[in-house]
Write a protein that holds these residues in place. Sequence first.
Motif, PDB file in Angstrom:
ATOM      1  N   UNK A  48      -6.312  11.287   5.943  1.00 24.56           N
ATOM      2  CA  UNK A  48      -5.355  12.134   5.215  1.00 24.56           C
ATOM      3  C   UNK A  48      -3.994  11.478   5.257  1.00 24.56           C
ATOM      4  N   UNK A  49      -3.355  11.433   4.098  1.00 25.22           N
ATOM      5  CA  UNK A  49      -2.009  10.905   3.973  1.00 25.22           C
ATOM      6  C   UNK A  49      -1.047  11.819   4.730  1.00 25.22           C
ATOM      7  N   UNK A  50      -0.368  11.273   5.714  1.00 22.18           N
ATOM      8  CA  UNK A  50       0.586  12.073   6.469  1.00 22.18           C
ATOM      9  C   UNK A  50       1.900  11.364   6.646  1.00 22.18           C
ATOM     10  N   UNK A  80      13.991  27.101  11.536  1.00 18.52           N
ATOM     11  CA  UNK A  80      13.010  26.041  11.271  1.00 18.52           C
ATOM     12  C   UNK A  80      12.113  25.655  12.445  1.00 18.52           C
ATOM     13  N   UNK A  81      12.536  25.895  13.688  1.00 16.74           N
ATOM     14  CA  UNK A  81      11.775  25.376  14.825  1.00 16.74           C
ATOM     15  C   UNK A  81      10.397  26.013  14.929  1.00 16.74           C
ATOM     16  N   UNK A  82       9.381  25.163  14.962  1.00 13.09           N
ATOM     17  CA  UNK A  82       7.971  25.563  15.058  1.00 13.09           C
ATOM     18  C   UNK A  82       7.537  26.465  13.911  1.00 13.09           C
ATOM     19  N   UNK A  83       8.090  26.186  12.742  1.00 13.95           N
ATOM     20  CA  UNK A  83       7.739  26.938  11.540  1.00 13.95           C
ATOM     21  C   UNK A  83       6.877  26.082  10.619  1.00 13.95           C
ATOM     22  N   UNK A  84       5.949  26.727   9.947  1.00 15.26           N
ATOM     23  CA  UNK A  84       5.197  26.080   8.879  1.00 15.26           C
ATOM     24  C   UNK A  84       6.018  26.209   7.605  1.00 15.26           C
ATOM     25  N   UNK A  85       6.286  25.100   6.966  1.00 20.65           N
ATOM     26  CA  UNK A  85       7.087  25.102   5.741  1.00 20.65           C
ATOM     27  C   UNK A  85       6.181  24.970   4.528  1.00 20.65           C
ATOM     28  N   UNK A  86       6.638  25.512   3.425  1.00 26.84           N
ATOM     29  CA  UNK A  86       5.957  25.324   2.152  1.00 26.84           C
ATOM     30  C   UNK A  86       6.648  24.175   1.433  1.00 26.84           C
ATOM     31  N   UNK A  87       5.911  23.080   1.263  1.00 26.24           N
ATOM     32  CA  UNK A  87       6.451  21.881   0.615  1.00 26.24           C
ATOM     33  C   UNK A  87       5.546  21.564  -0.568  1.00 26.24           C
ATOM     34  N   UNK A  94       4.679  21.225   9.432  1.00 23.64           N
ATOM     35  CA  UNK A  94       5.180  21.866  10.645  1.00 23.64           C
ATOM     36  C   UNK A  94       6.527  21.261  11.016  1.00 23.64           C
ATOM     37  N   UNK A  95       7.526  22.130  11.214  1.00 21.62           N
ATOM     38  CA  UNK A  95       8.879  21.679  11.530  1.00 21.62           C
ATOM     39  C   UNK A  95       9.201  21.907  12.998  1.00 21.62           C
ATOM     40  N   UNK A  96      10.054  21.051  13.538  1.00 20.03           N
ATOM     41  CA  UNK A  96      10.548  21.213  14.905  1.00 20.03           C
ATOM     42  C   UNK A  96      11.954  20.628  14.991  1.00 20.03           C
ATOM     43  N   UNK A  97      12.842  21.345  15.658  1.00 19.37           N
ATOM     44  CA  UNK A  97      14.160  20.795  15.952  1.00 19.37           C
ATOM     45  C   UNK A  97      13.996  19.924  17.186  1.00 19.37           C
ATOM     46  N   UNK A  98      14.323  18.641  17.053  1.00 19.71           N
ATOM     47  CA  UNK A  98      14.091  17.703  18.155  1.00 19.71           C
ATOM     48  C   UNK A  98      15.340  17.409  18.964  1.00 19.71           C
ATOM     49  N   UNK A  99      16.526  17.625  18.397  1.00 19.00           N
ATOM     50  CA  UNK A  99      17.757  17.441  19.165  1.00 19.00           C
ATOM     51  C   UNK A  99      18.928  18.081  18.437  1.00 19.00           C
ATOM     52  N   UNK A 100      19.926  18.436  19.225  1.00 19.74           N
ATOM     53  CA  UNK A 100      21.192  18.927  18.674  1.00 19.74           C
ATOM     54  C   UNK A 100      22.328  18.285  19.475  1.00 19.74           C
ATOM     55  N   UNK A 101      23.436  18.051  18.797  1.00 21.43           N
ATOM     56  CA  UNK A 101      24.636  17.525  19.450  1.00 21.43           C
ATOM     57  C   UNK A 101      25.845  18.192  18.817  1.00 21.43           C
ATOM     58  N   UNK A 102      26.919  18.310  19.585  1.00 20.32           N
ATOM     59  CA  UNK A 102      28.171  18.857  19.075  1.00 20.32           C
ATOM     60  C   UNK A 102      29.316  18.083  19.707  1.00 20.32           C
ATOM     61  N   UNK A 117      15.828  17.486  12.564  1.00 16.74           N
ATOM     62  CA  UNK A 117      14.665  18.313  12.249  1.00 16.74           C
ATOM     63  C   UNK A 117      13.510  17.385  11.892  1.00 16.74           C
ATOM     64  N   UNK A 118      12.434  17.437  12.669  1.00 22.11           N
ATOM     65  CA  UNK A 118      11.259  16.624  12.405  1.00 22.11           C
ATOM     66  C   UNK A 118      10.201  17.489  11.738  1.00 22.11           C
ATOM     67  N   UNK A 119       9.657  17.002  10.630  1.00 20.72           N
ATOM     68  CA  UNK A 119       8.591  17.720   9.920  1.00 20.72           C
ATOM     69  C   UNK A 119       7.420  16.779   9.739  1.00 20.72           C
ATOM     70  N   UNK A 120       6.269  17.205  10.227  1.00 22.60           N
ATOM     71  CA  UNK A 120       5.046  16.447  10.023  1.00 22.60           C
ATOM     72  C   UNK A 120       4.250  17.175   8.945  1.00 22.60           C
ATOM     73  N   UNK A 121       3.892  16.432   7.880  1.00 22.47           N
ATOM     74  CA  UNK A 121       3.191  17.074   6.766  1.00 22.47           C
ATOM     75  C   UNK A 121       2.155  16.127   6.185  1.00 22.47           C
ATOM     76  N   UNK A 122       1.202  16.718   5.482  1.00 23.81           N
ATOM     77  CA  UNK A 122       0.055  15.975   4.980  1.00 23.81           C
ATOM     78  C   UNK A 122      -0.167  16.256   3.508  1.00 23.81           C
ATOM     79  N   UNK A 123      -0.823  15.295   2.849  1.00 25.85           N
ATOM     80  CA  UNK A 123      -1.190  15.482   1.450  1.00 25.85           C
ATOM     81  C   UNK A 123      -2.197  16.592   1.300  1.00 25.85           C
ATOM     82  N   UNK A 124      -2.386  17.036   0.069  1.00 27.93           N
ATOM     83  CA  UNK A 124      -3.297  18.163  -0.162  1.00 27.93           C
ATOM     84  C   UNK A 124      -4.738  17.875   0.252  1.00 27.93           C
TER      85      UNK A 124
END
Length: 124
Positions: A48-50, A80-87, A94-102, A117-124
């Motif tokens: 699967x294309x990811x 967004x953290x640990x949310x399934x996104x519609x793309x 699947x999205x995850x916030x991996x770091x924040x800085x200020x 924000x890291x999102x791992x997603x796959x082709x249909x």
Amino acid sequence: MWELQKALYALLSDALDVPVYASAPQDAALPYVDMGEADSVPADVQCRDGLEETITAHVWTAYGSQQPAKEIIQAIRDAVHLQNLTVAGRSAAMAAVTSTRLFPDADNASLHGVVSIRVTHFGP
């Protein structure tokens, strides 16, 4: 991938009480969020294309108290953290916030927050 940026932009625009820009105008009033740079690496599995993409959201607030910036950063994480996104054209995003800085910006007039924000997603 453009479709992922559009999905994140729409999600953050709905979730946040501040403007979200794909590219903030020079005269944008603080506070706001600017969708920034992105990178991707292959994440293919079982034929699967990811893709694993990281998109950066930049948070800009007036210099002074860190509270407004930290509240916006938390709102981004909550959205967004640990949310399934519609793309469009993709599945299992699947999205995850991996770091924040200020930190204070070099202009000494604003605070700059960076949310990765890291999102791992796959082709249909």
